[in-house]
Motif scaffolding. Structure first.
Motif, PDB file in Angstrom:
ATOM      1  N   GLU A  40       0.816  -1.221   0.000  1.00 20.65           N
ATOM      2  CA  GLU A  40       0.000   0.000   0.000  1.00 20.65           C
ATOM      3  C   GLU A  40       0.846   1.265   0.000  1.00 20.65           C
ATOM      4  OE1 GLU A  40      -2.494  -3.132   0.741  1.00 20.65           O
ATOM      5  OE2 GLU A  40      -1.416  -2.450   2.491  1.00 20.65           O
ATOM      6  N   ASP A  41       1.752   1.375  -0.969  1.00 23.02           N
ATOM      7  CA  ASP A  41       2.602   2.560  -1.061  1.00 23.02           C
ATOM      8  C   ASP A  41       3.329   2.846   0.243  1.00 23.02           C
ATOM      9  OD1 ASP A  41       1.936   2.988  -3.748  1.00 23.02           O
ATOM     10  OD2 ASP A  41       0.138   4.098  -3.177  1.00 23.02           O
ATOM     11  N   GLU A  42       3.704   1.796   0.937  1.00 24.00           N
ATOM     12  CA  GLU A  42       4.466   1.873   2.181  1.00 24.00           C
ATOM     13  C   GLU A  42       3.720   2.579   3.317  1.00 24.00           C
ATOM     14  OE1 GLU A  42       8.557   3.001   1.559  1.00 24.00           O
ATOM     15  OE2 GLU A  42       8.794   1.599  -0.088  1.00 24.00           O
TER      16      GLU A  42
END
Length: 119
Positions: A40-42
């Motif tokens: 999740e995009d970090e």
């Protein structure tokens, strides 16, 4: 509030841990066995967690923990980084997942990391 930089720093401080990109995201492995990812995009963290404990975590703190659909059959849980209390909580989560993946030689060599929850 911990972020992806904290995840990376703490995970890589654990014995015999390496970072490898897989499925277009950072993954962390102990002795080659994956114990954490930054999906999740970090903005979240995925870690190993026995299914019984995982279900209890999700029920107790749904704002913090959830199970990704494609991971439901595996012993993994997701945690929202923004919902974690502090770096100590993040360190405890990562260390617990590390212990579940680490070979016994590393567990024996690093007793200061404690025993896995429920172990």
């Amino acid at each position: 509030m911990p972020d992806a930089h904290d995840v990376r720093r703490i995970a890589l401080s654990l014995p015999d841990t390496t970072e490898k990109i897989a499925w277009s995201m950072p993954t962390f492995r102990v002795a080659g066995k994956m114990f954490a990812t930054l999906p999740e995009d970090e903005t979240s963290l995925a870690v190993r967690c026995p299914k019984e404990e995982r279900d209890e975590l999700v029920l107790a703190e749904p704002e913090k923990f959830w199970i990704a659909g494609h991971e439901a059959q595996f012993a993994w849980v997701r945690a929202r980084l923004a919902a974690l209390e502090d770096e100590d909580e993040l360190r405890a989560i990562l260390a617990d997942s590390w212990r579940q993946a680490a070979p016994s030689r590393l567990l024996d060599a690093h007793p200061e990391l404690g025993l896995p929850a429920g172990g």
